[in-house]
Write an enzyme that holds these catalytic residues in place. Sequence first.
Site, PDB file in Angstrom:
ATOM      1  CG  HIS A 115      -0.185   0.116   2.530  1.00  0.00           C
ATOM      2  ND1 HIS A 115       0.456  -0.957   3.091  1.00  0.00           N
ATOM      3  CD2 HIS A 115       0.011   1.156   3.372  1.00  0.00           C
ATOM      4  CE1 HIS A 115       1.026  -0.596   4.232  1.00  0.00           C
ATOM      5  NE2 HIS A 115       0.778   0.695   4.423  1.00  0.00           N
ATOM      6  CG  ASP A 117       1.575   5.129   4.771  1.00  0.00           C
ATOM      7  OD1 ASP A 117       1.160   3.950   4.833  1.00  0.00           O
ATOM      8  OD2 ASP A 117       2.674   5.491   5.243  1.00  0.00           O
TER       9      ASP A 117
HETATM   10  O1  AKG Z   1       5.252  -1.801  10.493  1.00  0.00           O
HETATM   11  C1  AKG Z   1       5.769  -1.606   9.423  1.00  0.00           C
HETATM   12  O2  AKG Z   1       6.864  -2.034   9.098  1.00  0.00           O
HETATM   13  C2  AKG Z   1       5.058  -0.744   8.389  1.00  0.00           C
HETATM   14  C3  AKG Z   1       3.701  -0.343   8.847  1.00  0.00           C
HETATM   15  C4  AKG Z   1       2.895   0.232   7.718  1.00  0.00           C
HETATM   16  O3  AKG Z   1       2.632  -0.415   6.753  1.00  0.00           O
HETATM   17  C5  AKG Z   1       2.461   1.608   7.788  1.00  0.00           C
HETATM   18  O4  AKG Z   1       2.779   2.318   8.743  1.00  0.00           O
HETATM   19  O5  AKG Z   1       1.779   2.050   6.833  1.00  0.00           O
END
Ligand code: AKG
Length: 298
Positions: A115, A117
């Site tokens: 994804h 963000d």
């Molecule tokens: O915990 C992680 O390594 C990434 C977390 C994540 O996908 C996010 O913060 O959007």
Amino acid sequence: MHLGEHGMVTVVETGQYTHIGVSPISGALGAEISGVDLSQTVDDATLGEIRRALLDHCVIFFRGQTLTPDRHKDFSRRFGTLNVHPFVGHVAGHPEIIPIVKEKDEKVNFGGGWHTDMSFLAEPPLGSVLYALETPAYGGDTLFASQYLAYDLLSPGMKQMLGGLTAIHTAGMQYGVESEASKNNAKRKSMETKATEEAETTVEHPVVRTHPETGRKALYVNEAFTLKFKGMSKRESRPLLQFLFEHATQDAFTCRFRWETGSLAFWDNRCTQHYALNDYHGQRREMHRVTVDGDRPF
Ligand SMILES: O=C(O)CCC(=O)C(=O)O
């Protein structure tokens, strides 16, 4: 790995750095930064080089940092205003910090799929600054994929077609009342997430965006938040979207970061996707994320 016939993966050429060390970690994107203590106020010249490293490498990593929540926010604020997530709870006393936690006995992790963000916002984040407080002895790495490369390695015909398309993004698939993801979110006791009707709101973004600072084009669709193309049904959109999701995250466009307690990753959300691996069952992982606001994509 399946590279197209249209080009080769290369690391962007960078100028010299005199205040920081910059070591690329893959041929596609990602660099480790050395010689910076983020617990102290970073001087402007060093900050300028950190910013340039982010633009050159799309995601940068620091190791061995000791950050309080306030210092984490102060550093992040040097890059823009901070976001307060509409659907995810925050660290007590710090609305701008999301705790990303998976307890030993939990199964579902946060971010466990490719994804970008918060592309469900009209002005999605510039980037996120993720700091590791507790890491598993093995596993829990994060993958990143360059969406510049994902665009660059499309055929001229596909680039031309995508250039005329707009996509509809929504938080509904992740935070909607009826979504599968919301049911999984509800099982995750260590993090608070809201399932709301407000999450079904949609926004429009170009399928190919131009990075406001580098001027480079990047593919800007992702499986978590992109619902369909504007002017088409979901069913009509699905085959091409599915192709783009798979194309955009192929091995050749990625790097993989191995976390230690005190590591910090700063990714440019305008030209990357990422994926938090969920391969450390029985162990605890705790991160703090600060998200820096961005601009409307064009
Ligand atoms: O915990 C992680 O390594 C990434 C977390 C994540 O996908 C996010 O913060 O959007």
